[in-house]
Enzyme design. Structure first.
Site, PDB file in Angstrom:
ATOM      1  N   GLY A 143      -8.421   3.639  10.312  1.00 15.49           N
ATOM      2  CA  GLY A 143      -9.254   2.245   9.663  1.00 15.49           C
ATOM      3  C   GLY A 143      -9.224   2.088   8.320  1.00 15.49           C
ATOM      4  N   THR A 144      -8.121   2.860   7.700  1.00 13.89           N
ATOM      5  CA  THR A 144      -7.923   2.573   6.010  1.00 13.89           C
ATOM      6  C   THR A 144      -7.585   1.174   5.916  1.00 13.89           C
ATOM      7  OG1 THR A 144      -5.782   3.526   6.589  1.00 13.89           O
ATOM      8  CG2 THR A 144      -7.295   4.955   5.281  1.00 13.89           C
ATOM      9  N   GLY A 145      -6.545   0.547   6.676  1.00 15.36           N
ATOM     10  CA  GLY A 145      -5.841  -0.621   6.379  1.00 15.36           C
ATOM     11  C   GLY A 145      -6.838  -1.788   6.657  1.00 15.36           C
ATOM     12  N   CYS A 146      -7.636  -1.567   7.600  1.00 12.82           N
ATOM     13  CA  CYS A 146      -8.809  -2.614   7.952  1.00 12.82           C
ATOM     14  C   CYS A 146      -9.865  -2.402   6.983  1.00 12.82           C
ATOM     15  CB  CYS A 146      -9.451  -2.292   9.461  1.00 12.82           C
ATOM     16  SG  CYS A 146      -8.325  -2.062  10.632  1.00 12.82           S
TER      17      CYS A 146
ATOM     18  N   THR B  23      -7.788   9.261   8.627  1.00 11.04           N
ATOM     19  CA  THR B  23      -7.444   7.938   8.048  1.00 11.04           C
ATOM     20  C   THR B  23      -7.397   6.916   8.938  1.00 11.04           C
ATOM     21  OG1 THR B  23      -5.159   8.567   8.270  1.00 11.04           O
ATOM     22  CG2 THR B  23      -6.209   9.351   6.230  1.00 11.04           C
TER      23      THR B  23
ATOM     24  N   LYS C 113       0.731  -1.222  -0.132  1.00  9.93           N
ATOM     25  CA  LYS C 113       0.008  -0.152   0.029  1.00  9.93           C
ATOM     26  C   LYS C 113       0.764   1.326  -0.094  1.00  9.93           C
ATOM     27  CE  LYS C 113      -2.133  -1.657   3.724  1.00  9.93           C
ATOM     28  NZ  LYS C 113      -2.734  -1.914   4.675  1.00  9.93           N
TER      29      LYS C 113
HETATM   30  N1  PLP Z   1      -6.831  -3.301  14.536  1.00 11.53           N
HETATM   31  C1  PLP Z   1      -7.118  -2.519  15.714  1.00 11.53           C
HETATM   32  C2  PLP Z   1      -7.707  -3.210  16.820  1.00 11.53           C
HETATM   33  C3  PLP Z   1      -6.893  -1.087  15.692  1.00 11.53           C
HETATM   34  O1  PLP Z   1      -7.026  -0.487  16.949  1.00 11.53           O
HETATM   35  C4  PLP Z   1      -6.083  -0.372  14.588  1.00 11.53           C
HETATM   36  C5  PLP Z   1      -5.720   0.803  14.576  1.00 11.53           C
HETATM   37  O2  PLP Z   1      -6.094   1.581  15.563  1.00 11.53           O
HETATM   38  C6  PLP Z   1      -5.850  -1.388  13.429  1.00 11.53           C
HETATM   39  C7  PLP Z   1      -6.155  -2.572  13.671  1.00 11.53           C
HETATM   40  C8  PLP Z   1      -4.964  -0.881  12.276  1.00 11.53           C
HETATM   41  O3  PLP Z   1      -5.886   0.061  11.680  1.00 11.53           O
HETATM   42  P1  PLP Z   1      -5.635   0.716  10.346  1.00 11.53           P
HETATM   43  O4  PLP Z   1      -6.904   0.383   9.473  1.00 11.53           O
HETATM   44  O5  PLP Z   1      -5.926   2.446  10.369  1.00 11.53           O
HETATM   45  O6  PLP Z   1      -4.332   0.568   9.922  1.00 11.53           O
END
Ligand code: PLP
Length: 280
Positions: free
Chosen positions: A211-214, A209, A176
């Site tokens: 939660g972007t990766g999730c 931003t 990414k």
């Molecule tokens: N999973 C949890 C429980 C988190 O709290 C986070 C970020 O805070 C992530 C995954 C990864 O978040 P992102 O989608 O922003 O990379």
């Protein structure tokens, strides 16, 4: 009668609602997919940082996995926060014994808001990688994550990505580009057969931003659950995340920084019709 596509999110809970399992559920709903969940850890956090993390114990982790897998078999799986080696071992065991496929692994190490999501050592990060990455259909690291896995601070080249894939037995990898300095945001898909596909979107200047990766990894899992190819699932997910970042910037929850917004498809098609994002 056909049934709704089902995904399983194996992830940590983010009480601020922006990332982790909460982002996965919102993304899945936006894409018309049913989302089951196995929580690996409970995090206490807001948009300013992580205040605390508690791992779900072995017994409860196993019970959740068994409850879901014995009744609602997932068409695709998204794996996010793995807080410890023991959790990785249990998840590997269930993936193998239930013959699970279509697995997207987001190698979550730190929270976007700042703060580690695991107190594991760097060595156990690599051990977790060795256990789970070979079982995945796709790994979705960002630039800091791939640098950490490659044990380097220098710029990542195609050769170093391929070396990492060989070392960990990673079939396909989506690098990414969100953390790059480039004026566009380019995500690069390295496929098992040697092909490379670039997915490009305009870079949106936003502090919202979380939660972007999730969101991206879950949207890819939803594509696979709907029988799309990996390439098409990534293209769809790229569109979804671009729209969600734009929505997060335009409709903030918290003034300075905060989450992206996964909107129902009807809103996404409106954004698209207005020419603010282009459909794959
Ligand atoms: N999973 C949890 C429980 C988190 O709290 C986070 C970020 O805070 C992530 C995954 C990864 O978040 P992102 O989608 O922003 O990379």
């Amino acid at each position: 009668m056909s049934r709704v596509p089902v995904i399983l999110s194996i992830a940590g809970s983010d009480c601020s609602g922006g990332a982790g399992m909460q982002a996965d559920i919102k993304t899945s709903i936006a894409l018309g997919t049913y989302c089951t969940t196995v929580v690996t850890a409970v995090t206490a956090q807001n948009f300013k940082g992580v205040k605390g993390v508690e791992y779900v114990g072995e017994k409860m982790l196993r019970l959740q996995l068994r409850s879901i897998l014995d009744s609602i078999f997932p068409d695709a799986i998204k794996i996010g926060m793995i807080p410890c080696l023991e959790a990785a071992e249990i998840i590997k065991e269930y993936i193998e014994s239930y013959g699970l496929t279509n697995i997207i692994v987001d190698p979550v190490i730190t929270a976007t808001a700042g703060g580690s999501l695991s107190n594991e050592t760097l060595d156990s990060t690599f051990e977790i990688a060795r256990l789970l990455y070979p079982l995945s259909t796709l790994l979705t690291p960002n630039i800091p994550e791939i640098r950490r896995l490659s044990k380097t601070n220098v710029q990542i080249s195609s050769e170093s990505v391929r070396e990492l894939m060989d070392e960990y037995g990673i079939k396909n990898l989506l690098l990414k580009g969100g953390h790059s300095e480039s004026p566009v945001c380019e995500d690069i898909l390295y496929l098992n057969n040697g092909d490379i596909i670039a997915y490009t979107s305009p870079r949106i200047d936003s502090q919202h931003t979380h939660g972007t990766g999730c969101t991206l990894s879950t949207a890819i899992a939803c594509g696979l659950a709907n029988d799309k190819s990996l390439e098409d699932s990534v293209a769809q997910a790229k569109y979804i995340i671009t729209a969600a970042i734009k929505n997060g910037a335009e409709y903030p929850v918290f003034p300075e920084y905060g989450p992206v917004h996964q909107q129902p498809p009807i809103t996404l098609s409106r954004i698209c019709a207005q020419g603010r994002a282009s459909l794959p």
